[in-house]
Design a protein around this motif. Structure first.
Motif, mmCIF file in Angstrom:
data_model
loop_
_atom_site.group_PDB
_atom_site.id
_atom_site.type_symbol
_atom_site.label_atom_id
_atom_site.label_comp_id
_atom_site.label_asym_id
_atom_site.label_seq_id
_atom_site.Cartn_x
_atom_site.Cartn_y
_atom_site.Cartn_z
ATOM 1 N N HIS A 171 85.544 27.540 43.516
ATOM 2 C CA HIS A 171 84.654 26.456 43.386
ATOM 3 C C HIS A 171 85.195 24.998 43.645
ATOM 4 O O HIS A 171 84.378 24.063 43.415
ATOM 5 N N LEU A 172 86.324 24.849 44.047
ATOM 6 C CA LEU A 172 87.165 23.507 44.212
ATOM 7 C C LEU A 172 86.382 22.864 45.449
ATOM 8 O O LEU A 172 86.403 21.455 45.412
ATOM 9 N N TYR A 173 85.484 23.297 46.145
ATOM 10 C CA TYR A 173 85.028 22.670 47.402
ATOM 11 C C TYR A 173 83.878 21.878 46.514
ATOM 12 O O TYR A 173 83.446 20.688 47.207
ATOM 13 N N GLN A 174 83.446 22.264 45.335
ATOM 14 C CA GLN A 174 82.579 21.226 44.661
ATOM 15 C C GLN A 174 83.043 20.072 43.847
ATOM 16 O O GLN A 174 82.574 19.387 43.186
ATOM 17 N N GLY A 175 84.365 19.855 43.963
ATOM 18 C CA GLY A 175 85.071 18.827 43.527
ATOM 19 C C GLY A 175 85.546 19.374 42.121
ATOM 20 O O GLY A 175 85.484 20.684 41.738
ATOM 21 N N TYR A 176 86.390 18.335 41.323
ATOM 22 C CA TYR A 176 86.571 18.745 40.161
ATOM 23 C C TYR A 176 85.876 19.556 39.036
ATOM 24 O O TYR A 176 85.868 20.217 38.317
ATOM 25 N N ILE A 177 84.332 18.986 39.050
ATOM 26 C CA ILE A 177 83.453 19.443 38.108
ATOM 27 C C ILE A 177 83.215 20.571 38.532
ATOM 28 O O ILE A 177 82.707 21.481 37.763
ATOM 29 N N GLY A 178 83.308 20.962 39.846
ATOM 30 C CA GLY A 178 82.857 22.528 40.044
ATOM 31 C C GLY A 178 84.194 23.365 39.630
ATOM 32 O O GLY A 178 83.675 24.524 39.362
ATOM 33 N N LEU A 179 85.122 22.774 39.558
ATOM 34 C CA LEU A 179 86.342 23.865 38.929
ATOM 35 C C LEU A 179 86.209 23.951 37.568
ATOM 36 O O LEU A 179 86.240 24.772 37.120
ATOM 37 N N ILE A 180 85.716 22.820 36.892
ATOM 38 C CA ILE A 180 85.691 22.580 35.447
ATOM 39 C C ILE A 180 84.485 23.540 34.722
ATOM 40 O O ILE A 180 84.699 24.513 33.981
#
Length: 225
Positions: A171-180
């Motif tokens: 989910h890194l394509y969604q940015g750091y918040i996606g990763l978290i």
């Protein structure tokens, strides 16, 4: 003979059929972006899920029930709703924590791709998408991956960590918040699966969560992934 033919069909569908369908023009410029993505996703995720199920099926030492893949019961529904409520609470808590950070930090965390529902006419395909996503990801990251890692001697906590990290990276394509958010979801769903050994509980909750995010995205300016 039948088993071999099924094997060939599953492998062909998982590795080659999606590309052939889209190369052949299974597209449409007038189709809304989200709908087009979902159609692409379904042609890939469905055969991939059957491939994972096939790999599980041919295991000699473990059966489907050992992977938490059992018959869906009516009593699973209320438990799934409780699991769904839990992930909503966790993500809402994360959102509150993020909004308390400096604006510059918020901008960095929330940069990245965001799902956006274009129209409520997309609801039928959204439902298919959410169910497919919920079950395909839970079957692989929880039912299959956790079980196989533990089978080779990995501790429960290490298996949960590996599964959740891999889920988060996706989910890194969604940015750091996606990763978290994905990492939080992964840990939460992994613990639920480890305790209940029932993939329906996390898959239904996962599907409902994705559906909620997409509905909220219709109104929100910057929805969480």
């Amino acid at each position: 003979m039948a088993a071999v033919l099924i094997e060939i069909f599953i492998l062909y569908s998982a590795f080659y059929l999606p590309g052939i369908l889209w190369q052949a023009g299974f597209t449409g410029s007038k189709i809304p972006g989200l709908t087009l993505y979902i159609l692409r996703y379904l042609t890939v995720a469905v055969p991939q899920t059957f491939l994972v199920l096939y790999v599980i099926r041919i295991q000699k030492k473990l059966k489907f029930r050992d992977f938490g893949i059992i018959r869906l019961k009516l009593s699973d529904i209320p438990v799934s709703l409780l699991v769904y409520s839990g992930i909503l609470l966790l993500v809402f808590t994360l959102e509150l924590m993020i909004t308390s950070l400096p604006y510059s930090v918020q901008e960095v965390l929330t940069s990245g791709f965001r799902w956006k529902l274009d129209s409520f006419s997309q609801i039928p395909i959204i439902i298919a998408f959410c169910i497919t996503t919920g079950y395909s990801e839970e079957i692989f990251f929880r039912a299959y991956l956790l079980t196989r890692l533990q089978q080779i001697g990995t501790s429960v906590y290490a298996a949960i960590a590996v599964s959740s990290i891999l889920f988060g990276i996706g989910h890194l394509y969604q940015g750091y918040i996606g990763l978290i958010v994905a990492l939080t979801e992964g840990i939460y769903f992994s613990f639920v699966f480890h305790r209940k050994r029932n993939v329906h509980l996390t898959a239904i909750a996962h599907s409902l969560y994705n559906f909620t995010v997409l509905i909220v995205s219709f109104y929100a300016i910057n929805p969480l992934p």
